[in-house]
Design a protein around this motif. Structure first.
Motif, PDB file in Angstrom:
ATOM      1  N   ARG A  83     -10.486  -7.552   4.883  1.00 15.90           N
ATOM      2  CA  ARG A  83      -9.189  -7.586   4.224  1.00 15.90           C
ATOM      3  C   ARG A  83      -8.394  -6.304   4.506  1.00 15.90           C
ATOM      4  NH1 ARG A  83      -7.701 -12.667   2.284  1.00 15.90           N
ATOM      5  NH2 ARG A  83      -9.192 -13.464   0.753  1.00 15.90           N
ATOM      6  N   LEU A  84      -7.091  -6.425   4.385  1.00 15.75           N
ATOM      7  CA  LEU A  84      -6.133  -5.311   4.420  1.00 15.75           C
ATOM      8  C   LEU A  84      -6.099  -4.560   5.749  1.00 15.75           C
ATOM      9  CD1 LEU A  84      -6.637  -3.925   0.793  1.00 15.75           C
ATOM     10  CD2 LEU A  84      -4.763  -5.355   1.639  1.00 15.75           C
ATOM     11  N   GLN A  85      -6.539  -5.204   6.808  1.00 16.01           N
ATOM     12  CA  GLN A  85      -6.358  -4.569   8.114  1.00 16.01           C
ATOM     13  C   GLN A  85      -4.866  -4.535   8.433  1.00 16.01           C
ATOM     14  OE1 GLN A  85      -8.912  -5.710  11.325  1.00 16.01           O
ATOM     15  NE2 GLN A  85      -7.404  -5.223  12.895  1.00 16.01           N
ATOM     16  N   GLY A  86      -4.403  -3.387   8.897  1.00 14.97           N
ATOM     17  CA  GLY A  86      -2.994  -3.233   9.215  1.00 14.97           C
ATOM     18  C   GLY A  86      -2.133  -2.867   8.028  1.00 14.97           C
ATOM     19  N   HIS A  87      -2.718  -2.851   6.833  1.00 17.77           N
ATOM     20  CA  HIS A  87      -1.943  -2.485   5.646  1.00 17.77           C
ATOM     21  C   HIS A  87      -1.821  -0.970   5.574  1.00 17.77           C
ATOM     22  CE1 HIS A  87      -0.951  -2.091   1.315  1.00 17.77           C
ATOM     23  NE2 HIS A  87      -0.351  -3.254   1.514  1.00 17.77           N
ATOM     24  N   ALA A  88      -0.702  -0.486   5.057  1.00 16.44           N
ATOM     25  CA  ALA A  88      -0.457   0.954   4.991  1.00 16.44           C
ATOM     26  C   ALA A  88      -1.534   1.695   4.202  1.00 16.44           C
ATOM     27  CB  ALA A  88       0.915   1.220   4.371  1.00 16.44           C
ATOM     28  N   SER A  89      -2.140   1.034   3.226  1.00 16.79           N
ATOM     29  CA  SER A  89      -3.125   1.697   2.372  1.00 16.79           C
ATOM     30  C   SER A  89      -4.453   1.951   3.072  1.00 16.79           C
ATOM     31  CB  SER A  89      -3.369   0.860   1.113  1.00 16.79           C
ATOM     32  OG  SER A  89      -3.994  -0.376   1.444  1.00 16.79           O
ATOM     33  N   THR A  90      -4.732   1.233   4.149  1.00 15.66           N
ATOM     34  CA  THR A  90      -5.999   1.431   4.865  1.00 15.66           C
ATOM     35  C   THR A  90      -5.811   2.141   6.199  1.00 15.66           C
ATOM     36  OG1 THR A  90      -5.884  -0.735   5.980  1.00 15.66           O
ATOM     37  CG2 THR A  90      -6.992  -0.660   3.839  1.00 15.66           C
ATOM     38  N   LYS A  91      -4.570   2.491   6.537  1.00 17.25           N
ATOM     39  CA  LYS A  91      -4.289   3.145   7.809  1.00 17.25           C
ATOM     40  C   LYS A  91      -4.415   4.667   7.703  1.00 17.25           C
ATOM     41  CE  LYS A  91      -1.055   0.015  10.164  1.00 17.25           C
ATOM     42  NZ  LYS A  91       0.319  -0.081  10.728  1.00 17.25           N
ATOM     43  N   SER A  92      -4.741   5.277   8.828  1.00 23.81           N
ATOM     44  CA  SER A  92      -4.619   6.723   8.964  1.00 23.81           C
ATOM     45  C   SER A  92      -3.138   7.061   8.974  1.00 23.81           C
ATOM     46  CB  SER A  92      -5.280   7.172  10.268  1.00 23.81           C
ATOM     47  OG  SER A  92      -5.182   8.566  10.429  1.00 23.81           O
ATOM     48  N   GLN A  93      -2.727   7.956   8.085  1.00 17.40           N
ATOM     49  CA  GLN A  93      -1.300   8.243   7.967  1.00 17.40           C
ATOM     50  C   GLN A  93      -0.866   9.264   9.013  1.00 17.40           C
ATOM     51  OE1 GLN A  93      -0.393   9.046   3.833  1.00 17.40           O
ATOM     52  NE2 GLN A  93      -1.404   7.178   3.165  1.00 17.40           N
ATOM     53  N   LYS A  94       0.292   9.037   9.557  1.00 19.89           N
ATOM     54  CA  LYS A  94       0.793   9.847  10.665  1.00 19.89           C
ATOM     55  C   LYS A  94       1.313  11.211  10.201  1.00 19.89           C
ATOM     56  CE  LYS A  94       2.214   5.862  13.517  1.00 19.89           C
ATOM     57  NZ  LYS A  94       1.234   6.103  14.587  1.00 19.89           N
ATOM     58  N   ASN A  95       1.259  12.159  11.135  1.00 17.64           N
ATOM     59  CA  ASN A  95       1.867  13.487  10.948  1.00 17.64           C
ATOM     60  C   ASN A  95       1.283  14.260   9.770  1.00 17.64           C
ATOM     61  OD1 ASN A  95       3.698  12.975  13.124  1.00 17.64           O
ATOM     62  ND2 ASN A  95       4.950  11.758  11.711  1.00 17.64           N
ATOM     63  N   LEU A  96       0.001  14.006   9.493  1.00 20.94           N
ATOM     64  CA  LEU A  96      -0.695  14.765   8.464  1.00 20.94           C
ATOM     65  C   LEU A  96      -1.855  15.516   9.101  1.00 20.94           C
ATOM     66  CD1 LEU A  96      -0.988  12.366   5.377  1.00 20.94           C
ATOM     67  CD2 LEU A  96       0.632  14.221   5.739  1.00 20.94           C
ATOM     68  N   VAL A  97      -2.093  16.723   8.629  1.00 16.88           N
ATOM     69  CA  VAL A  97      -3.220  17.528   9.090  1.00 16.88           C
ATOM     70  C   VAL A  97      -3.991  17.993   7.865  1.00 16.88           C
ATOM     71  CG1 VAL A  97      -3.951  19.609  10.329  1.00 16.88           C
ATOM     72  CG2 VAL A  97      -1.982  18.294  11.147  1.00 16.88           C
ATOM     73  N   LYS A  98      -5.306  17.868   7.923  1.00 13.18           N
ATOM     74  CA  LYS A  98      -6.171  18.334   6.844  1.00 13.18           C
ATOM     75  C   LYS A  98      -6.570  19.785   7.118  1.00 13.18           C
ATOM     76  CE  LYS A  98      -9.016  15.470   5.073  1.00 13.18           C
ATOM     77  NZ  LYS A  98     -10.123  14.590   4.634  1.00 13.18           N
ATOM     78  N   PHE A  99      -6.506  20.622   6.083  1.00 10.04           N
ATOM     79  CA  PHE A  99      -6.905  22.019   6.207  1.00 10.04           C
ATOM     80  C   PHE A  99      -8.166  22.254   5.385  1.00 10.04           C
ATOM     81  CE2 PHE A  99      -2.558  22.061   7.489  1.00 10.04           C
ATOM     82  CZ  PHE A  99      -2.421  23.135   8.358  1.00 10.04           C
ATOM     83  N   VAL A 100      -9.205  22.785   6.019  1.00  9.97           N
ATOM     84  CA  VAL A 100     -10.453  23.107   5.339  1.00  9.97           C
ATOM     85  C   VAL A 100     -10.873  24.512   5.764  1.00  9.97           C
ATOM     86  CG1 VAL A 100     -12.856  22.441   4.927  1.00  9.97           C
ATOM     87  CG2 VAL A 100     -11.112  20.676   5.310  1.00  9.97           C
ATOM     88  N   GLU A 101     -11.266  25.316   4.808  1.00  5.25           N
ATOM     89  CA  GLU A 101     -11.613  26.719   5.061  1.00  5.25           C
ATOM     90  C   GLU A 101     -10.488  27.449   5.804  1.00  5.25           C
ATOM     91  OE1 GLU A 101     -16.120  27.637   5.268  1.00  5.25           O
ATOM     92  OE2 GLU A 101     -15.747  26.105   6.793  1.00  5.25           O
TER      93      GLU A 101
END
Length: 399
Positions: free
Chosen positions: A218-236
């Motif tokens: 279910r929910l393939q292609g839905h915005a809620s299950t997609k990797s969101q564009k132009n975001l970067v995760k910062f860790v340490e």
């Protein structure tokens, strides 16, 4: 049955002292503050350090964590590449990680995909103290899942043997990367829910009827299950981007990742790996044979901002716990939308999987994923043993 805390703590503290880690006193909880009208976030207790519960000397990155009612600790180490020696282990009191349920079962065999563990990112223990393992079927960490390799494996903890294998073949695609699992077994139903974060932008959710073996994607292609564009995760204090040796930097992608169930099992919470919003959907719609994909999608709720997270879990008060990876912290979202930070600790490097025990400890794994070679130009910056931290909460597990 209460968790045998001595099994976890005594040996964890001995190992911590040897490494120069300091045990911090548990922060005393304070009464929850009432937020002003219209407020959507609140910190109602000091976000102090966590207790070190255990140091797991795992041979690879331990993203998954599950703790039995008798205090047995299991970690799951996905095969990010073919060199990972084992994908499921039990943590001994001294921190040693032994292959589980056996060394033979941990030898990936694509020719016998139902009889070996290929790539296990996570697992859970149900109300009957039975271990369920999620196998994504990726013995080399990428590429199409091995035919027949994607599965749920039910393990009898009393006898340390495989009780049942549930194929997930009907729910995967050539670009699938199954990530997290919740099992809901109670009177009248036996269900499982799996997130597929994908190997690109696309993700999905799998719903499984454990009685019949029926699997629905279910929910393939839905915005809620997609990797969101132009975001970067910062860790340490560093951006997490693919830094392959000799190649250009590439953004990290990851769709539906963390997953959690409401106490009554009627609502599923989830979020993409690369995304800052939390979502929910009615579980009945996921397996409803009469519900179209469009109808399921129409029922998705956007619950708002929650930070960059990995794993999620819920307690008996339907509060959602958040692995705040950018802050080395643990957050908690209340049903009314308020979010508080309940703990923060520099040792919580890439907070990944939660576990709540019957004696009201919230455990979380520090997986150090951001230190892996693929994010550091080929250099492995991980520093075993890996910390498993904990903090007291004021509620029971959701299930």
């Amino acid at each position: 049955m209460a968790l045998d805390r001595r099994h976890l703590i005594a040996h964890g503290l001995t190992a911590a002292a040897a490494l120069g880690l300091t045990r911090h006193a548990e922060a005393a909880p304070t009464a929850e503050a009432t937020p002003p009208a219209g407020a959507r976030s609140a910190t109602s207790r000091p976000a102090g350090p966590m207790e070190l519960a255990l140091l797991a000397n795992a041979p690879s990155t331990p993203t998954g964590l599950a703790i039995s009612r008798t205090g047995r600790v299991f970690v799951m180490m996905p095969r990010f590449d073919a060199t990972v020696p084992i994908t499921v282990g039990e943590v001994a009191p001294d921190g040693t990680v032994r292959p589980y349920p056996s060394e033979a079962m941990n030898r990936p065999d694509p020719k016998s995909p139902q009889a070996s563990l290929l790539h296990v990112p996570n697992g859970v223990i149900d109300r009957d103290d039975t271990l369920w393992l999620l196998d994504a079927g990726l013995p080399e960490g990428k590429g199409p899942p091995v035919p027949g390799g994607a599965k749920l494996v039910q393990v009898d903890l009393a006898e340390n043997r495989i009780r049942r294998v549930v194929p997930l073949e009907a729910g995967v695609t050539p670009s699938s990367s199954l990530n997290d699992l919740r099992v809901d077994i109670r009177e009248g139903r036996a269900l499982a829910y799996v997130t597929d974060q994908g190997q690109g932008e696309e993700g999905a959710i799998l719903a499984v009827d454990l009685d019949s073996g029926r699997v629905v994607r279910r929910l393939q292609g839905h915005a809620s299950t997609k990797s969101q564009k132009n975001l970067v995760k910062f860790v340490e204090h560093r951006p997490v981007v693919l830094r392959l040796e000799g190649g250009p930097e590439k953004p990290v992608q990851g769709g539906a990742n963390g997953i959690a169930l409401s106490p009554d099992g009627r609502r599923l919470y989830y979020a993409p790996l690369i995304g800052r919003r939390l979502y929910a959907v009615d579980t009945a719609s996921l397996l409803d044979p009469d519900a179209t994909d469009a109808e399921v999608a129409a029922g998705v709720e956007d619950l708002g901002e929650k930070g960059m997270t990995g794993g999620l879990t819920t307690d008996s008060q339907d509060r959602v716990y958040l692995t705040l990876q950018e802050q080395n912290a643990v957050g908690r979202r209340h049903p009314d939308g308020r979010i508080e930070v309940i703990a923060s600790d520099e040792r919580l490097i890439w907070a990944d999987t939660f576990w709540i025990t019957p004696d009201r400890w919230l455990y979380v794994s520090a997986a150090q994923v951001n230190r892996r070679p693929e994010y550091n130009g080929g250099r492995d910056l991980q520093q075993p043993p890996y910390a498993i931290l904990r903090v007291r909460i004021d509620a029971d597990p959701a299930g």
